[in-house]
Design a protein around this motif. Structure first.
Motif, PDB file in Angstrom:
ATOM      1  N   PRO B  49      39.525  -4.971  59.764  1.00 11.22           N
ATOM      2  CA  PRO B  49      39.406  -4.910  61.223  1.00 11.22           C
ATOM      3  C   PRO B  49      38.291  -5.822  61.750  1.00 11.22           C
ATOM      4  CG  PRO B  49      38.339  -3.016  60.230  1.00 11.22           C
ATOM      5  CD  PRO B  49      38.897  -3.823  59.096  1.00 11.22           C
ATOM      6  N   LEU B  50      37.573  -6.471  60.841  1.00  9.17           N
ATOM      7  CA  LEU B  50      36.411  -7.253  61.271  1.00  9.17           C
ATOM      8  C   LEU B  50      36.717  -8.742  61.426  1.00  9.17           C
ATOM      9  CD1 LEU B  50      33.691  -5.569  59.026  1.00  9.17           C
ATOM     10  CD2 LEU B  50      34.444  -4.922  61.322  1.00  9.17           C
ATOM     11  N   THR B  51      37.763  -9.206  60.742  1.00 10.07           N
ATOM     12  CA  THR B  51      38.064 -10.638  60.755  1.00 10.07           C
ATOM     13  C   THR B  51      39.372 -10.941  61.491  1.00 10.07           C
ATOM     14  OG1 THR B  51      39.136 -10.391  58.618  1.00 10.07           O
ATOM     15  CG2 THR B  51      36.839 -11.075  58.608  1.00 10.07           C
ATOM     16  N   HIS B  52      39.943  -9.947  62.111  1.00  7.96           N
ATOM     17  CA  HIS B  52      41.171 -10.135  62.895  1.00  7.96           C
ATOM     18  C   HIS B  52      41.173  -9.091  63.998  1.00  7.96           C
ATOM     19  CE1 HIS B  52      45.462 -10.410  63.934  1.00  7.96           C
ATOM     20  NE2 HIS B  52      45.453 -11.575  63.318  1.00  7.96           N
ATOM     21  N   VAL B  53      41.757  -9.432  65.131  1.00 11.12           N
ATOM     22  CA  VAL B  53      41.831  -8.458  66.221  1.00 11.12           C
ATOM     23  C   VAL B  53      42.670  -7.253  65.791  1.00 11.12           C
ATOM     24  CG1 VAL B  53      41.622 -10.264  67.981  1.00 11.12           C
ATOM     25  CG2 VAL B  53      43.900  -9.445  67.319  1.00 11.12           C
TER      26      VAL B  53
END
Lengths: 428, 161
Positions: B49-53
């Motif tokens: 969840p941190l590197t993509h919306v």
């Protein structure tokens, strides 16, 4: 030939109001596709979406499937996503990498620069037909970039991109200058939302500092502060109401630009700081020195809205692309931005905050979508034909170079959009 | 894992779904551990969840803001409110590390959303719950919702899945 005279079209936008048919008439929408979307510069994508030779990114501009590609020499192209043989759409994934692009129908293939690469059973075609470039994948007539943002135009005689952007180019620079490496990257996919309403509703909203107190009332806590919408120990959230009871956002200024661009002034007074922000700032200082760093991080603009296709969200560090589908249907994509050279946590925080500000499920955007749909319902009423954009009319300050400033959530930005609409729509 | 445990976990997950359908959001929030989160990825197979919306990625403080807003009298996108109904099925235990106090359960769901004036919406997909047995009962450590249409365009989303 339009059924509307140019004089009639001019009369749909007055100094302080616009006719409701701008949002509801399918024939006006078709004419917009021709006279606005067919004539100006439209945002296609960002070069960081196609970093390597053979990379492609499919999109739609003016309702036409397009593809942004990078060829084997590293050059960037914008092609109509259409096979030169019988017209099928060639690339069907949103993005990918391929040495050649092969049409699924009869197997024609194309180089990423659009040239015809292969034709099965070639000798059965007249040889002279196959050398005509229009039977490759055809290039958009004009393609220009600024700091990685690729724009294209369907009109070969469009003015240079720099002239079209004018002073609005500073909004792109304000965002990109915040990257210590001087470059940004669209790295984390995008949010996708849609609504039943005209594309101009989203554009007006992006110049609208007047609506948050009413429309976003549900985002303000009992302490009178809005939820934290960006990171940093300080400067991440802000009080919502001023001492006199007005929403601070509504006391903020807006600018309208030549060619329909607009910009909201920043809501934030303080530089972000604390934790990773101090590390980030030190990187900027090492590169640019203290004075220039302070200038880069000064909160000038909340956003820069480039008519009629893209919004550069500076405070939320993201890029919003607006795509009209029909007079009453619009799709929007929001891409979080990576500031290259900044500590990774900065970009991760951007992803997390955009989730709660600009996604379909976010605290802010969901109420804006409700507002667009209710406007569409209201426009169906016949009691009056006029939609008002009069706020701050007559109080604008001419800042030169086609820029008009209006304080206290002036509707000067919406007026700039509508005046550009009028001038484009009433020209043959 | 014994069937008894799966039955308890299934009952807990069905209770959670019931709270959402009944819009008892405060009680729903209470089911989450303090370090828990609620995640609806925006692309199939999304790893982080941190590197993509994400459609939703709420830690508990963010979830609390979401719940406060859902209860706010001036939430226009819920005036009038939605009604939802969820049907859950295919509960399965997923093995977790030996000695862990957590359990992992996957299930399938279909959710209808009706709101006056808006076309009926249908969502479906898979839930992945990580649930911790705490002294005072079961708590959600993470709830991941993989929607079959997660990478499509959405009109306003107000109801947690």
């Amino acid at each position: 030939m339009s059924k509307f005279s140019n004089e009639y079209l001019r009369g749909l936008v007055l100094e302080d109001r616009v006719h409701r048919s701008l949002y509801t008439d399918p024939e006006i929408f078709e004419l917009e596709m021709e006279r606005i979307f067919g004539r100006v510069w439209l945002y296609v994508g960002h070069q960081s979406q196609i970093p390597n030779p053979g990379d492609y990114f499919c999109t739609t501009i003016a309702r036409q499937p397009m593809v942004l590609t990078r060829d084997r020499d590293g050059a960037v192209h914008v092609l109509f996503n259409r096979c030169g043989h019988r017209g099928s759409r060639v690339l069907n994934e949103e993005c990918g990498n391929a040495r050649i692009f092969t049409c699924m129908y009869h197997g024609w293939s194309f180089h990423p620069n659009g040239e015809l690469a292969g034709v099965p059973m070639r000798r059965d075609f007249p040889a002279e037909t196959l050398v005509d470039p229009q039977f490759g994948m055809v290039h958009l007539p004009r393609v220009e970039s600024h700091r990685g943002f690729v724009f294209a135009s369907l009109d070969p005689s469009v003015m240079p991109l720099r002239d079209y952007l004018g002073e609005a180019i500073r909004g792109i620079d304000e965002l990109v200058d915040r990257a210590p490496a001087g470059e940004i990257e669209l790295w984390a996919g995008c949010h996708r939302y849609e609504y039943r309403g005209n594309w101009k509703l989203q554009f007006e909203n992006m110049a609208d500092m007047y609506h948050p107190a009413a429309a976003h009332a549900s985002t303000v806590g009992p302490d009178g502060r809005q939820f934290r919408r960006r990171s940093g120990g300080k400067g991440g959230d802000a009080p919502f109401f001023a001492e006199n009871g007005e929403a601070i956002v509504a006391q903020t200024g807006v600018r309208g630009f030549r060619n329909g661009h607009s910009s909201e002034a920043s809501l934030f007074r303080e530089e972000q700081s604390g934790g990773v922000w101090d590390e980030y700032r030190a990187l900027l200082v090492a590169k640019h020195g203290e004075e220039r760093t302070r200038d880069i991080l000064r909160n000038r603009r909340h956003s820069m809205t480039i008519f009629p296709s893209v919004d550069i969200l500076i405070a939320q560090t993201s890029v919003r692309v607006i795509r009209p589908l029909a007079v009453d249907r619009t799709e929007v994509q929001v891409y979080p931005v990576k500031l290259k050279g900044a500590p990774p946590q900065i970009s991760i925080d951007v992803v997390r905050f955009v989730n709660i500000t600009h996604a379909a499920a976010s605290f802010i955007q969901s109420d804006d979508l409700e507002a667009f749909e209710r406007a569409t319902q209201g426009f169906a009423t016949s009691g009056t034909d006029w939609v008002l954009v009069a706020r701050g009319l007559g109080n604008e300050i001419d800042e030169g170079s086609g820029v008009q400033f209006g304080d206290r959530s002036s509707e000067v930005g919406q007026r700039a959009q509508h005046y550009a609409w009028r001038d484009l729509m009433s020209a043959d | 894992m014994s069937n008894v445990q799966l039955a308890q976990l299934q009952e807990f997950i069905e209770h959670e779904a019931e709270l959402l359908d009944e819009q008892r959001f405060d009680e729903w929030l209470e089911l989450f551990a303090d370090d828990g989160f609620y995640w609806v990825p925006a692309r199939p197979g999304q790893e982080s969840p941190l590197t993509h919306v994400s459609l939703f990625y709420d830690d508990k403080p963010t979830l609390k803001i979401r719940v406060e807003r859902l209860k706010h009298p001036k939430i226009h996108s819920q005036t009038p409110r939605s009604k939802t109904v969820r049907v859950l099925s295919n509960f399965r235990m997923v093995p977790v590390a030996d000695g862990s106090s957590e359990h992992c359960v996957t299930s399938k769901f279909v959710m209808l959303e009706d709101r006056p004036g808006v076309e009926r919406r249908l969502f479906g997909g898979r839930y992945i719950h990580r649930i911790r047995a705490a002294a005072d009962g079961l708590r959600i450590v993470s709830k991941r919702v993989d929607l079959t249409n997660c990478d499509q365009f959405f009109s306003s989303l107000t109801q947690p899945f």
